[in-house]
Design an enzyme around this catalytic site. Structure first.
Site, PDB file in Angstrom:
ATOM      1  N   GLU A 151       4.112   8.565  -1.905  1.00 27.16           N
ATOM      2  CA  GLU A 151       2.941   9.427  -2.067  1.00 27.16           C
ATOM      3  C   GLU A 151       2.722   9.827  -3.524  1.00 27.16           C
ATOM      4  O   GLU A 151       3.671  10.112  -4.251  1.00 27.16           O
ATOM      5  CB  GLU A 151       3.141  10.686  -1.211  1.00 27.16           C
ATOM      6  N   GLY A 152       1.452   9.809  -3.944  1.00 31.07           N
ATOM      7  CA  GLY A 152       1.112  10.289  -5.282  1.00 31.07           C
ATOM      8  C   GLY A 152       1.719   9.467  -6.400  1.00 31.07           C
ATOM      9  O   GLY A 152       2.183  10.018  -7.394  1.00 31.07           O
ATOM     10  N   ARG A 194       6.516   4.741  -8.992  1.00 31.03           N
ATOM     11  CA  ARG A 194       6.831   3.909  -7.831  1.00 31.03           C
ATOM     12  C   ARG A 194       7.800   2.781  -8.174  1.00 31.03           C
ATOM     13  O   ARG A 194       7.821   2.285  -9.291  1.00 31.03           O
ATOM     14  CB  ARG A 194       5.545   3.327  -7.235  1.00 31.03           C
ATOM     15  N   CYS A 216      -0.904   7.468   0.959  1.00 30.44           N
ATOM     16  CA  CYS A 216      -1.809   8.449   0.369  1.00 30.44           C
ATOM     17  C   CYS A 216      -2.393   9.261   1.518  1.00 30.44           C
ATOM     18  O   CYS A 216      -3.389   8.861   2.120  1.00 30.44           O
ATOM     19  CB  CYS A 216      -2.912   7.766  -0.439  1.00 30.44           C
ATOM     20  N   HIS A 220       0.846  -1.198   0.000  1.00 32.85           N
ATOM     21  CA  HIS A 220       0.000   0.000   0.000  1.00 32.85           C
ATOM     22  C   HIS A 220       0.877   1.241   0.000  1.00 32.85           C
ATOM     23  O   HIS A 220       1.603   1.506   0.961  1.00 32.85           O
ATOM     24  CB  HIS A 220      -0.920   0.011   1.219  1.00 32.85           C
ATOM     25  N   SER A 221       0.800   2.006  -1.087  1.00 36.21           N
ATOM     26  CA  SER A 221       1.571   3.247  -1.172  1.00 36.21           C
ATOM     27  C   SER A 221       0.872   4.348  -0.390  1.00 36.21           C
ATOM     28  O   SER A 221      -0.344   4.512  -0.474  1.00 36.21           O
ATOM     29  CB  SER A 221       1.738   3.668  -2.635  1.00 36.21           C
ATOM     30  N   THR A 270      -4.297  -6.896  -4.733  1.00 32.90           N
ATOM     31  CA  THR A 270      -4.041  -5.779  -5.645  1.00 32.90           C
ATOM     32  C   THR A 270      -4.923  -5.894  -6.873  1.00 32.90           C
ATOM     33  O   THR A 270      -5.362  -6.992  -7.234  1.00 32.90           O
ATOM     34  CB  THR A 270      -2.560  -5.733  -6.081  1.00 32.90           C
ATOM     35  N   ASP A 310       3.409   6.456 -13.450  1.00 32.83           N
ATOM     36  CA  ASP A 310       3.587   5.775 -12.161  1.00 32.83           C
ATOM     37  C   ASP A 310       5.080   5.712 -11.878  1.00 32.83           C
ATOM     38  O   ASP A 310       5.820   5.011 -12.561  1.00 32.83           O
ATOM     39  CB  ASP A 310       2.974   4.380 -12.206  1.00 32.83           C
TER      40      ASP A 310
END
Length: 367
Positions: free
Chosen positions: A258-259, A294, A220, A217-218, A315, A292
């Protein structure tokens, strides 16, 4: 397994002079460094209960004596047996004993990943076996000893620092985290490449799970903490924690990305562009970023620390599945996590499906 806190060791960055880490008894702080610490080590098909068992058995050429030491109920008894059979000790023992010790200590940490991460978490601090009875392997109790075991441990630590997964993250500390769904154990890590802080929330006994249920989980802030309806992040976070508790065991990695990796301020800029008509991908690109940004490669280090090699991954994002597979983590199942569709984020979810390949059921996100 009990994990030692190394939050003070991390203060080396602030130029604090550190005291050596002393170890001796296996049931005390840093006891995992001791040879008497129980952990399985397999050598040529034989499983040894501790590095001490193996080391003491190598004093003898007679396989019957080696077998007796192997069967000793604990490391202390293995040590006593070697003293009892001392008259049959091999003649070249003092010539080879350091080599034997180097080998088995190295194997101890290579074969026991959580212990290897514990060793690395000691940073660059000097390690000393604090034994007043042994001035060869230990420090002699007053510091005059050679501390050969400590030297070997530091050599192994230096070797591990150069290789994945051990060079990806550093474990710092852990604590309980009570939530509305249940109590998790929270582990803190530093990503070595970026200095970012990441968390692993562990629920239940994951060692009993062949492939634990997990979530990447990134972070947010707007969705997780401020209850934004512009995205599905907060809804997914809550459901993932609920699913893990319902499963009885599992892990959520909370990643400081984040983001989708562009950061909080740039996410606000992207939201402004979306308010003016851009979709979530177009907004990122107009700001000069990829859709993206990440990176999940470092997650291998955290999962390795937790002893996880196979997972069931919650996911909708195929990129996360591929990223774990590239990191040598087997994804045995993708578990959909479809939550939070509402009038404020429907187009956002549609864009994630159309442009980022997220996998949604037709009845969840409709054209």
């Amino acid at each position: 397994m009990h994990f030692v806190s190394y939050s003070l060791c991390y203060d080396v960055r602030s130029n604090i002079m550190e005291q050596p880490i002393y170890f001796y008894e296996p049931d005390e702080n840093h006891g995992f460094l001791a040879n008497f610490y129980p952990c399985s080590i397999t050598v040529s098909g034989t499983c040894w209960p501790s590095s001490e068992h193996y080391y003491q058995a190598q004093k003898f050429d007679d396989v019957r004596l080696q077998e007796k030491v192997l069967r000793a109920e604990d490391a202390a008894q293995a040590f006593r047996l070697s003293r009892e059979y001392q008259q049959w000790q091999r003649h070249d023992w003092y010539d080879i004993r350091v080599e034997v010790m180097r080998f088995i200590v190295r194997e101890k940490f290579l074969q026991n990943t959580p212990l290897a991460h514990q060793l690395l978490a000691t940073g660059d601090t000097e390690l000393k076996e604090h034994s007043h009875k042994d001035a060869f392997w230990g420090d002699g109790g007053d510091g005059h000893g050679r501390n050969e075991l400590g030297r070997i441990l530091m050599m192994v630590r230096e070797e591990l620092q150069e290789h994945a997964p051990y060079n990806l993250v550093q474990f710092i500390d852990s604590a309980k985290l009570p939530t509305q769904w249940g109590t998790f154990q929270m582990y803190g890590f530093i990503e070595k490449a970026t200095g970012k802080e990441h968390l692993a929330l562990v629920y239940g006994d994951i060692e009993q799970q062949a492939a634990p249920l997990i979530r990447l989980h990134s972070e947010c802030l707007t969705g997780d903490a401020l209850f934004s309806a512009r995205c599905d992040c907060g809804f997914q976070l809550a459901k993932a924690l609920q699913n893990i508790v319902a499963e009885g065991a599992g892990v959520l990695l909370y990643l400081r990305q984040e983001g989708r990796g562009i950061g909080l301020i740039n996410k606000i800029r992207a939201y402004h562009l979306q308010d003016d008509g851009a979709d979530t991908v177009e907004a990122n690109e107009q700001l000069g970023f990829g859709a993206d940004m990440r990176d999940y490669a470092f997650c291998r280090g955290i999962l390795s620390f937790l002893g996880i090699e196979r997972v069931r991954l919650m996911t909708n994002n195929p990129r996360k599945v591929k990223a774990l597979q590239l990191a040598n983590i087997e994804v045995t199942e993708r578990v959909p996590l479809q939550e939070g569709n509402n009038p404020h984020n429907h187009q956002y979810l549609r864009t994630k499906a159309d442009k980022l390949g997220h996998m949604f059921d037709r009845n969840f996100v409709k054209p």
